[in-house]
Scaffold this motif. Sequence first.
Motif, PDB file in Angstrom:
ATOM      1  N   ARG A  27      40.999  40.558  33.044  1.00 46.82           N
ATOM      2  CA  ARG A  27      41.616  39.313  32.573  1.00 46.82           C
ATOM      3  C   ARG A  27      40.547  38.275  32.240  1.00 46.82           C
ATOM      4  NH1 ARG A  27      46.132  35.917  36.035  1.00 46.82           N
ATOM      5  NH2 ARG A  27      46.420  34.189  34.567  1.00 46.82           N
ATOM      6  N   ILE A  29      48.289  43.033  32.837  1.00 49.35           N
ATOM      7  CA  ILE A  29      47.914  42.311  34.046  1.00 49.35           C
ATOM      8  C   ILE A  29      47.319  43.298  35.034  1.00 49.35           C
ATOM      9  CG2 ILE A  29      50.307  42.441  34.901  1.00 49.35           C
ATOM     10  CD1 ILE A  29      49.660  39.799  36.440  1.00 49.35           C
ATOM     11  N   TYR A  88      45.410  37.096  28.667  1.00 56.62           N
ATOM     12  CA  TYR A  88      45.478  38.471  29.135  1.00 56.62           C
ATOM     13  C   TYR A  88      45.087  39.381  27.967  1.00 56.62           C
ATOM     14  CZ  TYR A  88      48.386  36.709  33.005  1.00 56.62           C
ATOM     15  OH  TYR A  88      48.856  36.033  34.096  1.00 56.62           O
TER      16      TYR A  88
END
Length: 435
Positions: free
Chosen positions: A205, A115, A210
């Motif tokens: 992303r 992330i 992801y």
Amino acid sequence: MAADPLTRWRLDGAIAAELLADTGLWRDFNDICDCGGRLSGTESEKRAFALLRERVKAASPANSGRSIPVPYGGWRARKATLRLADGSHPACHAPCHPLVRSIATPAAGLTAEVIDLGRGTPEEFEAHSAEIKGRIVLVRHELMFAAGTIHRRRKYDAARAHGAVGFLIAGPLSGHVVAGSSGRQAGDGIPALGIAPETAARLARRASAYPTVTMTIETEESPAETETLLYDYPGKTDEWVVLSAHVDGHDLAESAMDNGTGLASVLAVTRALAPRAAGFRRGLRVMFFSVEEWALTGSAQYVEALSAAERARIALNVNLDSVAGSPNLAALSSGFAGVEPFILGTAEANGLNVRTVRPLMTNSDHANFAQGGIPALRLVAGFDDPAANLRVVLTPADTRDKVGQGELRMATLFTAALVAAACNADPAEAARWRK
């Protein structure tokens, strides 16, 4: 006619002439760079300490100084890889560098989604708090010498606190990874790697998912010991001005700006001032710390071991860290408002323009003195200047070609002026520094 009020801060002409003619300044800087990156626990660090001993002995043969043992958690990375599964066939390995004191991954590696939290501000962590657990956090390295900088250790701690399983930090320089410390001392942690900005761009992303990576880090950990070197040159009283710089660096390059510049400057100032210290009101204490890059460990141990009386006898710490790489000098005055007029007066008296920054920044050894109640400042070049060469500190580009001789000599002259003036300041003026 009234005497010039700045006279008391002006560097003695004979001392200035010696420093301007001192060919040892540039020689020492290059010889320190020749030692290598000086990562704590390596032969490179040992070579640097041997060189410092030799050079101080040449300046003051009768003063052998003393070595203070510094135990710390030894650490060495044996292997580090980062495998990207981003749709390429086959999945590729990206350049990476383990952060100091990173924990190891399982032998087969750690595979998880990434992330990207951009800069990695507290607000970004909070906004994505529900998405972080079980993932690897990616953030950006920031110019360390700037107001408002969020240090990588704060980002690493935030990632851990939000349940991340790994940590990636992207460097500022195209084609280069970034080094640094995770800040972990011992015990639990998460695996942490420095990467290049191009790798970070590949981990953006997507709408569907992801990106996934596999981190592999192999490390060795065991108790270790380094040292702090201390040289005392007594004055007329039992008070001291401490001049310090850190020896250790990172293994990506020469650690030239950070902190070959500070070490060379301290050696030159020692050569100029040590023979005169007996005539000063306060003595000169020269200190070379290590494991600074490992959460300021060496200076923390030194300050913690001082008694209240010993702390009271230290009038000021002048800490040199990354003092060239830009012609613009700043003095971080660590929250001591009373120190600022002294810094600015010394700069004006010696024809220099130096910026002061008041809030305490815990980015070098001065912070431990300040937190111990001892007035302290750090001299640093290129503060708040994203175009300065200091932007490449902690990358393989921190090499001697980024440092100008004139920059280093100017920082050395100002350091000598500060230290000499501090050693001779009257008690009332020194008392103001603690406010």
